[in-house]
Every structure is written in C-alpha cells, then in structure tokens.
Motif scaffolding. Structure first.
Motif, PDB file in Angstrom:
ATOM      1  N   ALA A 136       0.818  -1.212   0.000  1.00 28.63           N
ATOM      2  CA  ALA A 136       0.000   0.000   0.000  1.00 28.63           C
ATOM      3  C   ALA A 136       0.855   1.268   0.000  1.00 28.63           C
ATOM      4  O   ALA A 136       0.312   2.364  -0.102  1.00 28.63           O
ATOM      5  CB  ALA A 136      -0.919   0.008   1.214  1.00 28.63           C
ATOM      6  N   LEU A 162      -3.170   1.992   7.750  1.00 26.16           N
ATOM      7  CA  LEU A 162      -4.066   0.926   7.327  1.00 26.16           C
ATOM      8  C   LEU A 162      -5.168   0.723   8.376  1.00 26.16           C
ATOM      9  O   LEU A 162      -4.990   1.085   9.530  1.00 26.16           O
ATOM     10  CB  LEU A 162      -3.303  -0.396   7.177  1.00 26.16           C
ATOM     11  CG  LEU A 162      -2.073  -0.409   6.281  1.00 26.16           C
ATOM     12  CD1 LEU A 162      -1.377  -1.763   6.362  1.00 26.16           C
ATOM     13  CD2 LEU A 162      -2.432  -0.062   4.860  1.00 26.16           C
ATOM     14  N   GLU A 176     -15.994   1.274   3.481  1.00 29.51           N
ATOM     15  CA  GLU A 176     -15.127   2.011   2.570  1.00 29.51           C
ATOM     16  C   GLU A 176     -15.455   3.496   2.585  1.00 29.51           C
ATOM     17  O   GLU A 176     -14.578   4.330   2.399  1.00 29.51           O
ATOM     18  CB  GLU A 176     -15.235   1.460   1.149  1.00 29.51           C
ATOM     19  CG  GLU A 176     -14.550   0.127   0.974  1.00 29.51           C
ATOM     20  CD  GLU A 176     -14.677  -0.418  -0.438  1.00 29.51           C
ATOM     21  OE1 GLU A 176     -14.874   0.362  -1.372  1.00 29.51           O
ATOM     22  OE2 GLU A 176     -14.575  -1.648  -0.588  1.00 29.51           O
ATOM     23  N   ARG A 217      -6.016   2.956   4.296  1.00 25.61           N
ATOM     24  CA  ARG A 217      -6.255   1.925   3.284  1.00 25.61           C
ATOM     25  C   ARG A 217      -6.750   0.674   3.996  1.00 25.61           C
ATOM     26  O   ARG A 217      -6.198   0.276   5.025  1.00 25.61           O
ATOM     27  CB  ARG A 217      -4.944   1.655   2.536  1.00 25.61           C
ATOM     28  CG  ARG A 217      -5.060   0.755   1.339  1.00 25.61           C
ATOM     29  CD  ARG A 217      -5.504   1.535   0.098  1.00 25.61           C
ATOM     30  NE  ARG A 217      -5.601   0.660  -1.055  1.00 25.61           N
ATOM     31  CZ  ARG A 217      -4.642   0.496  -1.954  1.00 25.61           C
ATOM     32  NH1 ARG A 217      -3.498   1.161  -1.852  1.00 25.61           N
ATOM     33  NH2 ARG A 217      -4.811  -0.321  -2.973  1.00 25.61           N
TER      34      ARG A 217
END
Length: 171
Positions: free
Chosen positions: A81, A88, A114, A123
């Motif tokens: 990522a 994260l 999301e 992420r």
C-alpha cells in the motif's frame, strides 16, 4: 427482497449480533473456535468502528474496522500500500447469516466501511482463511488484491495453523 439497512453498531445490537454469529458458526464453522464470550469477541481491543446489516429490523450481517496491526502479513500489506501500518485499517468479523446470503449483504457492508468517516483515509486490508470459499471469492470479485499468503499466527480447533491470505482494498 427485504429492506436492508446498514447501521452503526451500538451496544443494544450486541446480543442480536452474537445470535447471528451463532447461526454463522453452526452453518460454516466461523469462527473456527466458538468464543467463550461472543460479545467480547465482537468487541476486541483496537476496534475503530462496527456496523450491522438489518433486514426488516433483523440483524443479518456484521463488519468492523480494527487497527491493522492484528492483520496477518501486515508488514507486506503496508509495503504494497506504500503506507505505514498506522495508515491501514483492518476489516474484521465480517459475516452474513445463512438465510440472508445472495442479496449482497456482505458487499453492502464493505461499501459502508469504505465510505466510513472513521476510516480517516486509511487503506483497508484484511486476512481470510485461504480455503477458496465464498469469502475469498467475494474479495477477489470486488477487486481486492491478494498480497500475501501463509500459515495463520493462530491455531484452529485441530491445533494446526490454517492457511490465510491477506488482501489490500483496491480503493
């Protein structure tokens, strides 16, 4: 199709979420080992947020975001990522009751997290037992990228470390 609502999970939901989890465990053996305290299992340290799927007012699904440091292969996920582990958030405790499958409940729960403000730009990552089952197919159908695989850091009821795959959200 029932009226599906994705709502932030509250303490008042927990007994109904635990009952939904029991249905999933009996049908699918998820979680592999039934927790001594299912409500506590649904409220682990590092929880960022949690949501329920309600179909006509009945809990039919659940998902939560947790600190990513508990996700298998987190260092490889962070490298993929191009982010720190703190950048994260882990998807955890995603399940849908057997009677509610096939109406996109899991997809709706994933879409909700999301778009969640508590995500705060992190992420999304997750790990899943790598058994080729419906969960693996769901993440791959939705475009999640498999980054790593290997034995879990935990053991199943047989004492073995099941194979897990770790994924990075495409967005």
């Amino acid at each position: 199709m029932p009226d599906l609502v994705i709502a932030q999970r509250h303490t008042a939901h927990l007994d109904r979420v635990a009952e939904a989890l029991r249905q999933v465990h009996e049908a699918d053996r998820y979680p592999m080992v039934w927790p001594d305290d299912p409500v506590a299992w649904l409220c682990p340290a590092g929880t960022i947020g949690a949501w329920v799927a309600l179909a006509d007012g009945v809990v039919v699904g659940h998902v939560m975001l947790v600190a990513a440091d508990g996700v298998e292969h987190v260092d490889q996920l962070a490298a993929a990522a191009r982010a720190s582990v703190a950048g994260l958030a882990g998807v955890s405790r995603l399940f849908v009751t057997p009677k509610a499958r096939g109406i996109r409940v899991a997809t709706a729960l994933l879409e909700r997290i999301e778009d969640s403000p508590v995500r705060r730009g992190r992420r999304l990552v997750l790990d899943v037992v790598d058994d080729g089952g419906p969960a693996v197919r769901l993440y791959e159908r939705l475009g999640w990228t498999r980054v790593a695989e290997g034995p879990a850091g935990w053991t199943g009821p047989d004492g073995a470390h099941p194979p897990v795959a770790s994924y990075l959200c495409p967005r």
